[in-house]
Design a protein around this motif. Sequence first.
Motif, PDB file in Angstrom:
ATOM      1  N   GLU A  57     -21.581 -12.883   3.841  1.00  0.00           N
ATOM      2  CA  GLU A  57     -21.131 -12.142   5.017  1.00  0.00           C
ATOM      3  C   GLU A  57     -20.118 -12.918   5.853  1.00  0.00           C
ATOM      4  N   ARG A  58     -20.237 -14.228   5.899  1.00  0.00           N
ATOM      5  CA  ARG A  58     -19.356 -15.034   6.754  1.00  0.00           C
ATOM      6  C   ARG A  58     -17.887 -14.925   6.357  1.00  0.00           C
ATOM      7  N   PHE A  59     -17.635 -14.487   5.108  1.00  0.00           N
ATOM      8  CA  PHE A  59     -16.249 -14.382   4.642  1.00  0.00           C
ATOM      9  C   PHE A  59     -15.676 -12.973   4.799  1.00  0.00           C
ATOM     10  N   GLN A  60     -16.500 -11.997   5.159  1.00  0.00           N
ATOM     11  CA  GLN A  60     -16.050 -10.609   5.129  1.00  0.00           C
ATOM     12  C   GLN A  60     -15.052 -10.264   6.231  1.00  0.00           C
ATOM     13  N   ASN A  61     -14.906 -11.144   7.215  1.00  0.00           N
ATOM     14  CA  ASN A  61     -13.909 -10.882   8.256  1.00  0.00           C
ATOM     15  C   ASN A  61     -12.512 -11.320   7.830  1.00  0.00           C
ATOM     16  N   ARG A  62     -12.381 -11.776   6.580  1.00  0.00           N
ATOM     17  CA  ARG A  62     -11.067 -12.221   6.111  1.00  0.00           C
ATOM     18  C   ARG A  62     -10.813 -11.784   4.667  1.00  0.00           C
ATOM     19  N   THR A  63     -11.376 -10.645   4.255  1.00  0.00           N
ATOM     20  CA  THR A  63     -11.143 -10.170   2.887  1.00  0.00           C
ATOM     21  C   THR A  63     -10.505  -8.782   2.878  1.00  0.00           C
ATOM     22  N   ILE A  64      -9.606  -8.597   1.927  1.00  0.00           N
ATOM     23  CA  ILE A  64      -9.035  -7.287   1.598  1.00  0.00           C
ATOM     24  C   ILE A  64      -9.174  -7.142   0.086  1.00  0.00           C
ATOM     25  N   THR A  65      -9.883  -6.116  -0.352  1.00  0.00           N
ATOM     26  CA  THR A  65     -10.112  -5.916  -1.780  1.00  0.00           C
ATOM     27  C   THR A  65      -9.326  -4.697  -2.246  1.00  0.00           C
ATOM     28  N   LEU A  66      -8.484  -4.899  -3.250  1.00  0.00           N
ATOM     29  CA  LEU A  66      -7.617  -3.841  -3.772  1.00  0.00           C
ATOM     30  C   LEU A  66      -8.186  -3.312  -5.082  1.00  0.00           C
ATOM     31  N   LEU A  67      -8.311  -1.990  -5.172  1.00  0.00           N
ATOM     32  CA  LEU A  67      -8.929  -1.349  -6.335  1.00  0.00           C
ATOM     33  C   LEU A  67      -8.146  -0.094  -6.722  1.00  0.00           C
ATOM     34  N   ALA A  68      -8.337   0.334  -7.968  1.00  0.00           N
ATOM     35  CA  ALA A  68      -7.694   1.568  -8.441  1.00  0.00           C
ATOM     36  C   ALA A  68      -8.304   1.961  -9.779  1.00  0.00           C
ATOM     37  N   PRO A  69      -8.330   3.254 -10.071  1.00  0.00           N
ATOM     38  CA  PRO A  69      -8.794   3.702 -11.391  1.00  0.00           C
ATOM     39  C   PRO A  69      -7.681   3.708 -12.434  1.00  0.00           C
ATOM     40  N   SER A  70      -6.483   3.340 -12.046  1.00  0.00           N
ATOM     41  CA  SER A  70      -5.301   3.571 -12.881  1.00  0.00           C
ATOM     42  C   SER A  70      -5.303   2.803 -14.191  1.00  0.00           C
ATOM     43  N   LYS A  71      -5.715   1.534 -14.187  1.00  0.00           N
ATOM     44  CA  LYS A  71      -5.687   0.745 -15.417  1.00  0.00           C
ATOM     45  C   LYS A  71      -6.770   1.200 -16.388  1.00  0.00           C
TER      46      LYS A  71
END
Length: 228
Positions: free
Chosen positions: A69-83
């Motif tokens: 949890e301590r790291f969640q204020n600095r994460t951006i997770t990029l996702l897609a179904p395309s591949k």
Amino acid sequence: MEKAVTPKTRIFILCNPQNPIGRVFTREELIQLAEFCERHDLILVSDEIHCDLILDPEAEHVSALNLPERFQNRTITLLAPSKTWNIAGLGYAFAVIPDDSVRRRFCAARGHTLSEINALSYYAAEAAYRHGEPWRQDLLTYLRGNRDTLVEFIRTRCPGLSIEPGQATYLAWINGSSVGNPAQHFEKTAGLFLSDGAFFQWPGWFRFNFGCPRARMLEGLEKIAAHL
């Protein structure tokens, strides 16, 4: 990495699974990276577009969203179904940003640089995620077969080339330094268009896409073997 950080550095971009080598990072490695970002006050942007294409049963994809949890204020997770579901042409992708302030900054920064998602893309993504799991499992089985066939072919039929099996994705990373610039060499001699390792700062290597029918893959490999 410590030497690469400057006062202007704001983000750390991670590709997990890694493209082009197909590496899946462990939880311990990801925590070390998150601690690095915390130490330098960086946002960790985790591109996980290949996360549904883990080929090694013993490899586990750990998302940035599952870090402590301590790291969640600095994460951006990029996702897609395309591949995974081969719908890249529909242009559907999304970012998961747990922290409100980071999310607001992200939305403000994107401005008009990103296109809006259309209705067809929404329906295709929903269909893939809700109903595509049986197809995905069949795909993984087929890709494992392609990967293993490719690795054996390179090791037995292509002297001078070397390869290690990737843990994920449908991309093979091959050392072709014995022929100089392999991408240019095989384009000129065999009519193959391969990703040049120089683009990834690894001259002498090339990326081979094995996400195709096995017969088509073998056709390309035979051309490589014939022009070494």
